[in-house]
Motif scaffolding. Structure first.
Motif, PDB file in Angstrom:
ATOM      1  N   THR A  22      41.713  44.898  32.305  1.00  0.00           N
ATOM      2  CA  THR A  22      42.276  45.442  33.458  1.00  0.00           C
ATOM      3  C   THR A  22      42.963  44.398  34.474  1.00  0.00           C
ATOM      4  O   THR A  22      43.623  44.633  35.310  1.00  0.00           O
ATOM      5  N   ASP A  23      42.761  43.182  33.904  1.00  0.00           N
ATOM      6  CA  ASP A  23      43.216  41.922  34.562  1.00  0.00           C
ATOM      7  C   ASP A  23      44.331  41.357  33.856  1.00  0.00           C
ATOM      8  O   ASP A  23      43.717  40.692  32.713  1.00  0.00           O
ATOM      9  N   GLU A  24      45.631  41.245  34.192  1.00  0.00           N
ATOM     10  CA  GLU A  24      46.731  40.838  33.625  1.00  0.00           C
ATOM     11  C   GLU A  24      46.472  39.348  33.234  1.00  0.00           C
ATOM     12  O   GLU A  24      46.913  38.915  31.923  1.00  0.00           O
ATOM     13  N   GLN A  25      45.852  38.553  34.147  1.00  0.00           N
ATOM     14  CA  GLN A  25      45.658  37.147  33.853  1.00  0.00           C
ATOM     15  C   GLN A  25      44.583  36.843  32.663  1.00  0.00           C
ATOM     16  O   GLN A  25      44.820  36.013  31.765  1.00  0.00           O
ATOM     17  N   SER A  26      43.615  37.789  32.542  1.00  0.00           N
ATOM     18  CA  SER A  26      42.743  37.671  31.801  1.00  0.00           C
ATOM     19  C   SER A  26      43.231  37.849  30.382  1.00  0.00           C
ATOM     20  O   SER A  26      42.885  37.419  29.238  1.00  0.00           O
ATOM     21  N   VAL A  27      43.968  39.101  30.354  1.00  0.00           N
ATOM     22  CA  VAL A  27      44.808  39.407  29.132  1.00  0.00           C
ATOM     23  C   VAL A  27      45.452  38.333  28.602  1.00  0.00           C
ATOM     24  O   VAL A  27      45.615  37.917  27.373  1.00  0.00           O
TER      25      VAL A  27
END
Ligand SMILES: NC(=O)c1ccc[n+]([C@@H]2O[C@H](COP(=O)([O-])OP(=O)(O)OC[C@H]3O[C@@H](n4cnc5c(N)ncnc54)[C@H](O)[C@@H]3O)[C@@H](O)[C@H]2O)c1
Length: 246
Positions: free
Chosen positions: A55-60
């Motif tokens: 759900t976290d774009e940075q994490s993706v």
């Protein structure tokens, strides 16, 4: 021949582990992305484990960069991460609603978004998202059912957008599985009663096992499925065909 790389989200979970193991057997290199227990699960399977929150774009972005660093390519994405906290519409908490939609629907969209440049580089790819029979109705929670129905819409749209890149996009929609997702639904006797009623409602008189779902995923990411896209494949032992008691 180049070894293909598969990314499995929620790969440390009940179904994710079995999908990962199946794809490893089929010769893929596999990266497990999970917000809990990815390195441990990957270590047991012989995969690459990356802590990530879909759900976290940075994490993706960071997780897929990690896959690039190791192998330099992504050929198949399996959107398997999911949550189903219990709620009723009458007691609907907007935060719970949003959380369920974020993991089950926005997460897959973000993952697809960030795989597109990789698929473009590799001149093709495969996306399989794990939906659920409940998109047809008969689920326990409205937000989860809505998210899984949304996944079918996302998939049909993505199939059109990504087709010109040589990418197929499909849903595999299972019915009840004995995994940790259901262990959170109540006491074991309740879950076992549910399982019994489910098997009784199946035209095949059986439950679905994670291996059955993994087999469908393995087919859809294979070359044999190159002409199948925008499809929803039910792996339900027939329980999506008729009303049932659950
Ligand atoms: N178990 C069933 O009866 C059933 C039936 C139909 C569909 N499904 C679907 O199958 C998929 C796998 O479910 P499961 O039964 O293995 O459940 P599970 O709870 O065992 O596994 C789900 C995994 O997703 C991970 N996850 C959750 N939120 C995440 C996030 N934001 N980022 C990264 N990872 C996250 C969890 O940590 C967990 O490891 C889900 O999409 C679920 O909706 C399950």
């Amino acid at each position: 021949m180049t070894t293909r790389v598969a990314v499995v989200t929620g790969g440390a979970g009940g179904l994710g582990r079995v999908i990962a193991a199946t794809l490893l057997t089929d010769g893929f290199r596999v990266a497990l992305l999970d917000r809990h227990g990815a390195p441990e699960a990957a270590g047991e399977l012989g995969a690459l484990g990356i802590d990530a929150d879909v759900t976290d774009e940075q994490s993706v972005r960071a997780a897929l960069d990690g896959v690039d660093e190791r192998w330099g390519r992504v050929d198949a994405l399996v959107n398997n991460a999911g949550v189903e906290p219990a709620h009723t519409l009458e007691d609907l908490d907007p935060t719970v609603w949003q959380g369920i939609l974020d993991v089950n629907l926005a997460g897959p969209a973000l993952m697809i978004k960030h795989c597109i440049p990789r698929f473009r580089r590799g001149r093709g790819g495969r996306v399989v998202s794990i939906g659920s029979r409940v998109w047809l109705g008969g689920g326990a929670t409205a937000a989860y059912s809505a998210a899984k129905a949304g996944l079918v819409g996302l998939t049909r749209q993505a199939a059109r957008e990504l087709g010109p890149l040589g990418v197929t996009v499909n849903v595999v929609a299972p019915s009840f599985l004995r995994t940790p997702l259901n262990a959170t639904k109540g006491d074991p006797a309740f879950v076992e009663g549910f399982a019994r009623r489910f098997a009784a409602a199946s035209p095949l008189s059986r439950l679905v096992e994670p291996l059955d779902v993994a087999a469908a995923v393995a087919f859809l990411v294979s070359d044999r499925a190159r002409a199948i896209t925008g499809e929803t494949l039910h792996v339900t032992a027939g329980t999506h065909l008729a009303p049932y008691v659950a």
